[in-house]
Design a protein around this motif. Structure first.
Motif, PDB file in Angstrom:
ATOM      1  N   GLN A   1       0.829  -1.205   0.000  1.00  0.00           N
ATOM      2  CA  GLN A   1       0.000   0.000   0.000  1.00  0.00           C
ATOM      3  C   GLN A   1       0.865   1.257   0.000  1.00  0.00           C
ATOM      4  N   HIS A   2       1.879   1.283   0.848  1.00  0.00           N
ATOM      5  CA  HIS A   2       2.753   2.461   0.916  1.00  0.00           C
ATOM      6  C   HIS A   2       3.584   2.622  -0.359  1.00  0.00           C
ATOM      7  N   GLN A   3       3.801   1.529  -1.050  1.00  0.00           N
ATOM      8  CA  GLN A   3       4.605   1.592  -2.272  1.00  0.00           C
ATOM      9  C   GLN A   3       3.935   2.457  -3.344  1.00  0.00           C
ATOM     10  N   GLN A   4       2.623   2.646  -3.215  1.00  0.00           N
ATOM     11  CA  GLN A   4       1.900   3.486  -4.172  1.00  0.00           C
ATOM     12  C   GLN A   4       2.059   4.973  -3.872  1.00  0.00           C
ATOM     13  N   ASN A   5       2.646   5.291  -2.730  1.00  0.00           N
ATOM     14  CA  ASN A   5       2.779   6.685  -2.305  1.00  0.00           C
ATOM     15  C   ASN A   5       4.105   7.244  -2.823  1.00  0.00           C
ATOM     16  N   PRO A   6       4.075   8.323  -3.600  1.00  0.00           N
ATOM     17  CA  PRO A   6       5.330   8.868  -4.149  1.00  0.00           C
ATOM     18  C   PRO A   6       6.283   9.417  -3.092  1.00  0.00           C
ATOM     19  N   LEU A   7       5.803   9.590  -1.860  1.00  0.00           N
ATOM     20  CA  LEU A   7       6.703  10.014  -0.787  1.00  0.00           C
ATOM     21  C   LEU A   7       7.751   8.956  -0.476  1.00  0.00           C
ATOM     22  N   PHE A   8       7.415   7.702  -0.754  1.00  0.00           N
ATOM     23  CA  PHE A   8       8.261   6.582  -0.367  1.00  0.00           C
ATOM     24  C   PHE A   8       8.883   5.947  -1.606  1.00  0.00           C
ATOM     25  N   ARG A   9      10.193   5.841  -1.604  1.00  0.00           N
ATOM     26  CA  ARG A   9      10.920   5.255  -2.726  1.00  0.00           C
ATOM     27  C   ARG A   9      11.357   3.840  -2.324  1.00  0.00           C
ATOM     28  N   PHE A  10      10.663   2.858  -2.856  1.00  0.00           N
ATOM     29  CA  PHE A  10      10.914   1.460  -2.508  1.00  0.00           C
ATOM     30  C   PHE A  10      11.939   0.844  -3.456  1.00  0.00           C
ATOM     31  N   ALA A  11      12.752  -0.035  -2.897  1.00  0.00           N
ATOM     32  CA  ALA A  11      13.646  -0.868  -3.707  1.00  0.00           C
ATOM     33  C   ALA A  11      13.878  -2.163  -2.946  1.00  0.00           C
ATOM     34  N   GLN A  12      14.028  -3.249  -3.676  1.00  0.00           N
ATOM     35  CA  GLN A  12      14.352  -4.506  -3.012  1.00  0.00           C
ATOM     36  C   GLN A  12      15.848  -4.539  -2.775  1.00  0.00           C
ATOM     37  N   ALA A  13      16.225  -4.487  -1.500  1.00  0.00           N
ATOM     38  CA  ALA A  13      17.645  -4.471  -1.151  1.00  0.00           C
ATOM     39  C   ALA A  13      18.285  -5.834  -1.347  1.00  0.00           C
ATOM     40  N   GLY A  14      17.472  -6.881  -1.260  1.00  0.00           N
ATOM     41  CA  GLY A  14      17.976  -8.242  -1.398  1.00  0.00           C
ATOM     42  C   GLY A  14      16.897  -9.205  -0.973  1.00  0.00           C
ATOM     43  N   GLU A  15      17.302 -10.405  -0.609  1.00  0.00           N
ATOM     44  CA  GLU A  15      16.335 -11.386  -0.148  1.00  0.00           C
ATOM     45  C   GLU A  15      16.970 -12.266   0.916  1.00  0.00           C
ATOM     46  N   SER A  16      16.104 -12.922   1.676  1.00  0.00           N
ATOM     47  CA  SER A  16      16.559 -13.814   2.739  1.00  0.00           C
ATOM     48  C   SER A  16      17.063 -15.126   2.147  1.00  0.00           C
TER      49      SER A  16
ATOM     50  N   ILE B   1      13.703  -8.469   1.045  1.00  0.00           N
ATOM     51  CA  ILE B   1      14.066  -7.512   2.090  1.00  0.00           C
ATOM     52  C   ILE B   1      14.025  -6.137   1.434  1.00  0.00           C
ATOM     53  N   TRP B   2      13.097  -5.301   1.912  1.00  0.00           N
ATOM     54  CA  TRP B   2      12.842  -4.021   1.267  1.00  0.00           C
ATOM     55  C   TRP B   2      13.600  -2.893   1.953  1.00  0.00           C
ATOM     56  N   GLN B   3      13.988  -1.917   1.154  1.00  0.00           N
ATOM     57  CA  GLN B   3      14.468  -0.653   1.696  1.00  0.00           C
ATOM     58  C   GLN B   3      13.527   0.444   1.221  1.00  0.00           C
ATOM     59  N   ILE B   4      13.285   1.397   2.097  1.00  0.00           N
ATOM     60  CA  ILE B   4      12.360   2.494   1.814  1.00  0.00           C
ATOM     61  C   ILE B   4      13.099   3.797   2.069  1.00  0.00           C
ATOM     62  N   ASP B   5      13.264   4.605   1.047  1.00  0.00           N
ATOM     63  CA  ASP B   5      13.914   5.904   1.179  1.00  0.00           C
ATOM     64  C   ASP B   5      12.855   6.997   1.268  1.00  0.00           C
ATOM     65  N   ILE B   6      13.085   7.939   2.178  1.00  0.00           N
ATOM     66  CA  ILE B   6      12.137   9.024   2.425  1.00  0.00           C
ATOM     67  C   ILE B   6      12.933  10.307   2.619  1.00  0.00           C
TER      68      ILE B   6
END
Length: 476
Positions: A63-78, A84-89
């Motif tokens: 849901q938050h990924q749709q918000n342009p305030l939050f820049r999502f990227a997959q940092a990696g995986e387990s 494992i997500w990273q969120i830049d704000i």
């Protein structure tokens, strides 16, 4: 009238006045964002439980990924392939990295990060965003260890403690965290954990609901510029906690841990703050610590963005008392009469409610326990310890609450025999064939099942650590 001439140049006076004004503004800019009363507006529903797993937060992140305030990227995986997500704000020059749940069974701060996202996204907080997101850039990593979270384990699916993998980097999760830190180059790091619920604040009998630490980067525990900033930021955190929950702040053990991420990041010049969430009375899911985490995260953004933390003396950090392990008990039952071979004694009993996740309660300690605090406490003045006694299941038995309470009043604490003979319609705690029971006297590490009686009969049944008052049929 005497007149004194001031020889100080006017420009110096002006500069001093400006400096005083700036200091006042900096201090006023801090701690303005979220009160305890406002918190519930942004608290994410559905996360008030003891253990969070990736599926609890995945729809929230989507849901938050749709918000342009939050820049999502997959940092990696387990290790098991969970993202494992990273969120830049934000876009400010000062960078803050915060990560949670690198120990899979420590999820309090993960919920707080979801609350933080709700706060930042809220329409009514546009002024807050305008003020602070131009001063700092946040990078959040919620739930670094999703495999451990799913298993309810401290460790990842390889059985490795990720927080002891900062040097060897043998876990995919540890490599992700290190790669993120090296690429982002944060000025500050917020290392979010849960701690042992049995920690007390120093010599007090209060639980350490929050413990803080500016981790050392060497055995000598030297203080360089980066660690000094972390200590000063903790000074601001201590001020907030003194207002919100006085007496429940401690300092975590500061022994240098060469393999740990916090200590390693401190050695990389990152001003690192460890935030450990602990317990609070009648709060088994640590919602008090969750709220404080959210407030501390917001306060940190403001203090770092304004530079207000620089006003804190190191003494504000150094005077925080250390944790005291074992200072808090799950349950304390005070003033029980114990009769042994003609000798009478007044004793206290400490109970642990959950031994290694087994849901089996045990007697932890016996004697004068007045120096300890607890999450649940009961005064047993006038009541005497009586050993557990089994009701044998030799024929079919159907129980409702009234019938069960009648058996408890007769002095039976549990059932033994063929469990299939028992049909239970009672909603009260009931034990069949419990193991490790104490005998005529209570004993450490034995099951916390026994009776408390007086001259009128059984008054309290302690059933696997739960206290049932027979007069009301209700748990205490």
């Amino acid at each position: 009238m005497l007149r004194y001439r001031c020889n100080m140049p006017r420009i110096v006076i002006w500069l001093l006045a400006a400096l005083f004004s700036l200091t006042t503004v900096v201090q006023a800019m801090t701690f303005s964002s979220l009160s305890a009363q406002q918190y519930n507006e942004f608290k994410q529903a559905g996360l008030d439980k003891q253990q969070l797993v990736h599926s609890d937060i995945a729809p929230l992140l989507a849901q938050h990924q749709q918000n342009p305030l939050f820049r999502f990227a997959q940092a990696g995986e387990s290790a098991q392939g969970t993202p494992i997500w990273q969120i830049d704000i934000g876009s400010g020059p000062v960078k803050i990295l915060a990560w949670s749940q690198m120990h899979g069974d420590e999820s309090t701060a993960t919920a707080a990060l979801m609350d933080l996202l709700n706060f930042i996204a809220a329409e009514q907080n546009s002024n807050w965003r305008a003020q602070w997101l131009s001063k700092v850039t946040l990078r959040l990593l919620p739930m670094v260890n999703p495999d451990g979270a799913l298993a309810g384990s401290r460790f990842n699916s390889m059985g490795i403690d990720i927080n002891r993998d900062a040097k060897a980097l043998q876990t995919p999760e540890g490599r992700v965290l290190m790669q993120v830190a090296k690429a982002f180059k944060p000025d500050f790091g917020l290392n979010l954990h849960d701690q042992n619920r049995f920690y007390a604040v120093g010599d007090s009998n209060k639980p350490a609901t929050i413990s803080l630490l500016a981790p050392a980067f060497n055995d000598a525990k030297d203080i360089d510029a980066a660690r000094k900033k972390a200590m000063q930021l903790i000074g601001d955190m201590a001020d907030l906690l003194a207002r919100e929950l006085p007496g429940h702040l401690a300092k975590y053990d500061d022994t240098f841990s060469w393999r740990s991420f916090g200590d390693t990041f401190a050695g990389m010049g990152i001003s690192t703050v460890l935030i450990e969430s602990g317990g609070y009375p009648v709060d088994d899911t640590r919602q008090v610590a969750r709220q404080l985490n959210t407030q501390l995260l917001l306060m940190s953004i403001e203090s770092i963005g304004s530079g207000a933390y620089q006003q804190q003396p190191l003494s504000a950090y150094q005077t925080i008392p250390f944790n005291r392990d074992g200072g808090i008990k799950d349950v304390l039952i005070d003033n029980i009469t114990l009769k042994v071979n003609g000798h009478n004694a007044l004793i206290d009993l400490a109970l642990d409610l959950d031994i290694d996740g087994s849901r089996h309660a045990r007697i932890r300690d016996i004697g004068d326990l007045s120096i300890y605090g607890s999450y649940h406490q009961f005064d047993a003045t006038g009541l005497e310890y009586r050993a557990p006694k089994a009701y044998p299941l030799s024929k079919p038995l159907t129980l409702d609450n009234a019938g069960y309470l009648a058996l408890l009043r007769e002095g039976y604490s549990h059932f033994s025999g063929d469990k299939s003979l028992l049909t239970n319609h009672s909603d009260l705690p009931l034990l069949v064939n419990p193991q490790g029971l104490a005998g005529a006297t209570p004993a450490r590490h034995r099951a916390a099942t026994f009776l408390l009686v007086n001259d009128k009969g059984v008054q309290i049944a302690v059933l696997n650590g739960q206290l049932l008052a027979l007069s009301s049929g209700k748990l205490q």
